[in-house]
Design a protein around this motif. Structure first.
Motif, mmCIF file in Angstrom:
data_model
loop_
_atom_site.group_PDB
_atom_site.id
_atom_site.type_symbol
_atom_site.label_atom_id
_atom_site.label_comp_id
_atom_site.label_asym_id
_atom_site.label_seq_id
_atom_site.Cartn_x
_atom_site.Cartn_y
_atom_site.Cartn_z
ATOM 1 N N PHE A 134 -1.029 0.762 -5.580
ATOM 2 C CA PHE A 134 -0.232 -0.219 -4.874
ATOM 3 C C PHE A 134 1.046 -0.492 -5.668
ATOM 4 N N HIS A 157 0.840 -1.185 0.000
ATOM 5 C CA HIS A 157 0.000 0.000 0.000
ATOM 6 C C HIS A 157 0.885 1.248 0.000
ATOM 7 N N SER A 192 -4.613 1.287 -8.701
ATOM 8 C CA SER A 192 -4.777 1.275 -7.253
ATOM 9 C C SER A 192 -3.692 2.046 -6.513
ATOM 10 N N PRO A 230 -8.073 0.520 2.891
ATOM 11 C CA PRO A 230 -6.628 0.290 2.861
ATOM 12 C C PRO A 230 -6.010 0.762 4.154
ATOM 13 N N LEU A 251 -8.487 -4.923 2.129
ATOM 14 C CA LEU A 251 -7.257 -4.722 1.378
ATOM 15 C C LEU A 251 -7.239 -5.552 0.105
#
Lengths: 173, 982
Positions: free
Chosen positions: A65, A14, A63, B687, B522
């Motif tokens: 990520f 993340h 995202s 998240p 997540l």
């Protein structure tokens, strides 16, 4: 049997972890995600020994990520047929008993228990007792047992085995 | 040479014939010519034969041919395989077959008599003109005579005894073959083999043949008796007859009434009535072979087990033998598959094992395992000489019989009987090796079990439900609503839930089974809803490896994936104006809360499950939970006595929401940018949760920062906010003037206006703050949707690093396994803390407070407003993050509240005893920090009561109330140091 195996793992990180400690975070994530898991092919990943390389992070466009590929060395444990292992008895019933050999559960059926060992349903906790008087063995919960793996059943996430103590030098230790 | 020539001639002939019939190619012709030229003798011979053929007239030729082939067919009778069967069928030209009745049992004698007569008369003037006479063993009382005419037959048998000439019938041509058809392969009856009784009391029962009597038509059998013992007092015969046939049970002389003189003993046998029982209790009796069925017995393992006394484990060896003699364990060709490992069970090559190469008819060809050493190549065997070979530990699947489709590991092998440990049930099953095959897969192919289908929602026990994730024979695996996978037999499954239920997702969209959703955690798993049960959605995703792809999620933690209804998870991906429906909806809800109730929106009323205070009526001031709501009425369950009262929506006030609406709130046009802020919050939703796991400890320190007297800004600065502040959304949203407007709001009365005035701009973001798991985790179990929910009590206790997670409720609800999920109870923080399911239980965010904390929380809520302010307590002046009181010159100063005037307090400063007016939001009560301090309760049930701190334990203080004399355990945040103004 234990092996030292080089494996790869992909981590999606993340954005909040993007920072000076990203490396530590990745390693922690690796340990968390990988240790204790089981793959049918390699068996149980017992412990990560060494991180060989961590790839550059690749951002996922939608995202945010970041994807990291980590190559690491780990100790894996995979039981094989005919392997002799030691374990701890967890459950005893009239069908046989279950032994935990590390992460693997092994079932020893009463067919694979020497005929001189009989199930003693009256004992508490239930146990298998050898009738042979002089060298009495008793298999109860938490007893240490040496057994030979007769067969394994490998699922995607689990390994189950059956074992025997019906051979020389097997049984209580 | 001679042979060569002959062969050549034959060739020639054939070719010539072919030449007659077919046009031949030039090449072939040339070859023939050349050959003919080379062999002149054969050429001439051919010419001659042709000539001869031509000379014969057609009729003659036909006759000749007929004769030739007729004789041929007769000659080849023995070799049936090579003549088409239909040519052998009798037709009208053949002699007829007569069927004659005779005295039963004399058939053979008659046949032998006739044979002697035939030979005697053969050369006499009147020979016996019959072609054959025969009888069938299984057809008593009938003779068959083959002859050209009836008269011949009559003549032949006329002076024979025991023949009933009057009963003579012609066997129809069609049935002639049947008379001589050998029915199957008659099983040879030998002692030890199995049979079944055809009729009578023992019809269908398995019996074993002990010996065959000399007459060969009767056998002595052993069978489990179905004895009806006369018992004392059972005299009524009629009654007994109704009982049907008695069960199989071995004879036990002790069961028999001693006084019953029918029982006697001789030669080791018990004789009871007319029956003889051996010492084991089996009935032994003589029976005619005709009354026994000896073919296709196939006794099941069960029957044999019963026959051997049920002791399957002990004498499995015997059992194996028994089953082999019975033929039930003997494999047939259908049982073998190419590539299977087999071993030879009889013959010279016994114990040889190998791999099946091919299977045809009755022959199985195998490649022996060590064929290279033996140099045998492929060997062929009859199927019954082989059996499948397994080794202990092999993973096998049952392909036939009662246990069909079960898989397991081979435990024990005794002959062809194999004990298998079932994968699913971990029970042992005993099967014949022919019914097994090696298998790698564990799953079964069955997808239905009785009335249940895979993925059905079924009732388990009294109040649990589960989704069937896997079916294996009569067991199925069910994922229940606690996340546990249970293995349940189909009998124990409750009713199916067929009702198509609806629920709302995290954003209030209606979701129902079949919808595609995405989880907000997540992993963002995409899945299809299988079922909605209360607050849970059972989901299915192929990509999810565990539990066959079935998992469940609270409906609050999923989002409908369906285009326009969906707000983007991260929000900022969409322009602000595009929050079409949701914002409006929330806005409308908001209005409802405000008492301007219009029609209810679709979906679940957000008011449901909220903690509210009643504002009017006899219960004014009481706290309660909204249980039900309609357009303008709500049903509220009171905390105090669990009474449910119905009241108007206008008469309730949502806990934590400010009662007086602020004035200058909506004055900022910048409020519009709330939309921008929204994503920030929602972004915090998922998240961020994991971030808690790691960064949870930050929260308390954060509180230090946030120790401003403005509870509003505190409310907005929940940890989630903090955690999320690094997202782009944050920057978008929070830097707008609106944000500042929020925090700098001094008078809040325009808040309400902004509600009513500006569509969607003012409220939307707030109303879904609570949905952030983080938020829920932090604080307010009940007051989730309160916009200003200042649940973070932090400002009051800057010095106590109590993590927010420490506050609410029991840990149980967060753990599906703990068995205490209360999905519908909105008070369970679990409902609003979806993320926590994935949290490690050891994280500091696991609530520990217990139920006490729950109720306490409800009381804690008002602290964030100004309500705590009360006279004669010590306060400290603090700065808000965004604004300072009087440029911060008083920051950190302690004082005592002299007077409270709504949002402004008169504070006497310790420093110089001066009295200043200061907005409450810049004040914080000072919590007691040592024993024996006098404290005042600043909110809660005991508000304004005064007591002495007895001791301080963690977040709680034990307080001895001054005028109540009892001891109370209270949260420190509820207390402030009491300093009476002299």
């Amino acid at each position: 049997m234990f092996f030292l195996k080089t494996l790869t793992h992909t981590i999606l990180l993340h954005p909040q972890y993007f920072g000076p400690n990203i490396q530590a975070c990745l390693i922690r994530r690796l340990h968390d995600e990988v240790e204790g898991t089981c793959s049918g092919r390699f068996g149980f990943i017992i412990s990560v020994i060494e991180i060989t390389s961590i790839s550059r992070g690749m951002l996922h466009p939608t995202s945010g990520f970041a994807e990291f590929k980590i190559v690491y060395k780990a100790i894996v444990f995979k039981p094989f047929k005919n392997q002799v292992v030691d374990g701890i008895v967890t459950t005893v019933n009239k069908m046989g008993f279950f032994v935990e050999v590390g992460p693997v559960t092994v079932f020893v059926s009463n067919h694979l228990i020497p005929s001189d060992m009989k199930f003693d349903p009256n004992s508490n906790p239930p146990s298998y007792v050898s009738v042979d008087g002089e060298n009495q063995q008793r298999i109860v919960n938490n007893a240490n047992v040496r057994l030979k793996i007769v067969g394994t059943r490998v699922d995607a996430t689990e390994i189950f085995a059956i074992g025997t103590i019906k051979e020389d030098y097997l049984g209580c230790i | 040479m001679f042979i060569d020539t002959e062969a050549a001639v034959d060739d020639e002939e054939e070719e010539e014939e072919e030449e007659d019939d077919y046009e031949r190619s030039e090449e072939a012709e040339a070859a023939t010519i050349e050959k003919n030229y080379l062999d002149e003798r054969s050429h001439r011979q051919l010419d001659r034969s042709r000539q001869y053929q031509d000379e014969m007239d057609a009729e003659e030729l036909a006759e000749q041919l007929k004769q030739r082939y007729a004789s041929q067919s007769q000659g080849f009778r023995g070799n049936v395989d090579h003549v088409p069967q239909n040519l052998l069928m009798p037709d009208v030209k053949d002699p007829k077959l007569w069927c004659i009745r005779c005295k039963p049992g004399k058939e053979r004698d008659i046949v032998f008599n006739m044979m002697r007569k035939y030979f005697d008369m053969e050369y006499s003037q009147h020979p016996v003109q019959i072609l054959s006479i025969f009888t069938r063993d299984n057809l008593k009382g009938y003779l068959y005579v083959e002859s050209e005419s009836k008269a011949f037959v009559q003549k032949a048998i006329e002076q024979t005894n025991n023949v009933y000439m009057s009963k003579m019938t012609l066997v129809p041509i069609k049935e002639m073959t049947d008379v001589l058809t050998i029915r199957g392969k008659e099983a040879e009856i030998k002692p030890g083999s199995w049979a079944r009784v055809k009729r009578g009391k023992y019809a269908g029962d398995l019996c074993q043949i002990i010996e065959i009597t000399e007459s060969t038509d009767a056998v002595r059998i052993k069978i489990i008796p179905r004895l009806e013992l006369k018992k004392k007092g059972m005299m009524d015969d009629k009654k007994r007859k109704k009982m049907g046939r008695p069960p199989q049970k071995l004879f036990n002389p002790n069961d028999v009434d001693k006084s019953d003189h029918n029982l006697s003993k001789s030669k080791g046998y018990w004789i009871y009535g007319s029956d003889m029982f051996n010492k084991d209790g089996y009935l032994e009796k003589e029976m005619k072979i005709v009354s026994l069925d000896t073919n296709n017995i196939n006794p099941t393992l069960d029957e044999i087990t019963k026959f051997t006394g049920g002791a399957i484990g002990e004498n499995q060896m015997d059992l194996a033998e028994l089953s082999i003699t019975s033929g039930s364990a003997v494999a047939s060709t259908e049982d073998f598959f190419v590539g299977e490992h087999v071993e030879v069970t009889e013959g010279e090559l016994i114990n040889l094992h190998g791999i099946v190469k091919s299977v045809d008819n009755d022959i199985v060809s195998i490649i022996p395992a060590d064929s290279e050493e033996l140099d045998t190549g492929v060997l062929t065997f009859a199927a019954n000489q082989l059996r499948k070979r397994f080794l202990e530990g092999d993973h096998v699947k049952v392909i036939n019989g009662k246990h069909k489709d079960e898989t397991g590991l081979v435990l024990k092998i005794v002959g062809s009987i194999i004990t298998v440990l079932s994968d699913l049930t971990l029970k042992e099953i005993v099967v014949f090796s022919k019914d097994l095959k090696a298998a790698t897969e564990i799953t079964s192919t069955i997808s239905t079990i009785g009335p249940y289908d895979i993925h059905d929602l079924v009732q388990i026990g009294y109040n649990n439900v589960g989704v069937i994730i896997k079916i294996e024979r009569d067991m199925c695996k069910v994922l229940d609503n606690y996340g546990q996978v249970q293995t349940i037999s189909s009998k124990n499954l409750g009713q199916k839930h067929n009702r198509k239920s609806l629920a709302t997702d995290a954003h209030g969209n209606t979701i129902s089974p079949g919808d595609t959703i995405q989880t907000t955690d997540l992993q963002k798993r995409k899945a299809v809803i299988l079922h909605v049960y209360r607050g849970l959605a059972f989901l299915y995703s192929r990509e999810y490896p565990e539990n066959e792809g079935v998992f469940y999620e609270k409906t609050d933690n999923i989002l409908l994936v369906n285009g326009k209804n969906i707000k983007d998870e991260d929000g900022f991906a969409k322009p602000m104006g595009s929050y079409s429906r949701r914002n409006f909806q929330n806005h409308n809800n908001r209005r409802d809360f405000g008492g301007r109730g219009r029609g209810r929106n679709r979906g679940r009323d957000t008011l449901l499950g909220r903690t509210v205070t009643l504002t009017t009526g006899p219960f004014k001031g009481y706290l309660g939970i909204v249980k039900d709501s309609s357009d303008d009425m709500v049903r509220v369950e009171l905390h105090t006595n669990s009474k449910v009262i119905t009241t108007s929506r206008d008469n309730i006030h949502i806990q934590g929401e400010n009662q007086e609406r602020q004035n200058n709130y909506g004055g900022y046009s910048g409020r519009i940018s709330d939309g921008g802020r929204t994503p920030m919050y929602s972004g915090a939703k998922t998240p961020r949760t994991p971030s808690y796991r790691y960064d949870g400890s930050k929260t308390p320190s954060y509180r230090y920062d946030g120790s401003t007297p403005n509870p509003y800004s505190d409310g907005s600065k929940t940890p989630a906010w903090d955690a999320g502040s690094r997202t782009p959304g944050y920057n978008m949203g929070s830097k707008t003037p609106a944000w500042d407007a929020d925090s700098s709001a001094n008078s809040r009365s325009s808040y309400g206006q902004s509600y009513s005035n500006s569509l969607g701009e003012s409220s939307s973001n707030y109303s879904h703050i609570p949905a952030t798991p983080a938020y829920g985790a932090v604080a307010t179990p009940g007051d989730v949707e309160t916009p200003y929910n200042p649940a973070t009590p932090a400002p009051f206790t800057p010095s106590i690093p109590q993590t927010p997670g420490g506050i609410p409720s029991t840990p149980g609800p967060l753990y599906p396994n703990a068995g205490s999920v209360r999905p519908t109870t909105p008070f369970t923080p679990a409902d609003y803390t979806p993320g926590t399911q994935f949290t490690n239980p050891a994280t500091p965010f696991m609530p520990t407070g217990g139920d006490y904390a729950l109720s306490e929380m409800d009381e804690l809520v008002p602290t964030a407003t100004d309500e705590w302010a009360t006279e004669e307590i010590e306060v400290v002046i603090v700065s808000n993050k965004d604004e300072k009181y009087n440029f911060g010159v008083y920051d950190g100063e302690h004082g005592v509240i002299e007077k409270v005037n709504k949002h402004v307090c008169q504070v006497i400063l310790d420093q110089n005893n001066s009295s200043i007016s200061i907005p409450t939001k810049f004040l914080e009560p000072v919590c007691p920090d040592q024993k024996k301090q006098q404290v005042k309760v600043i909110f809660g049930k005991y508000k304004n009561e005064i007591g002495n701190v007895h001791s301080i334990e963690g977040p709680d203080a034990i307080v001895r109330m001054v005028n109540a004399s009892d001891i109370k355990c209270m949260n420190l945040k509820q207390l402030a140091i009491y300093r009476p103004i002299s």
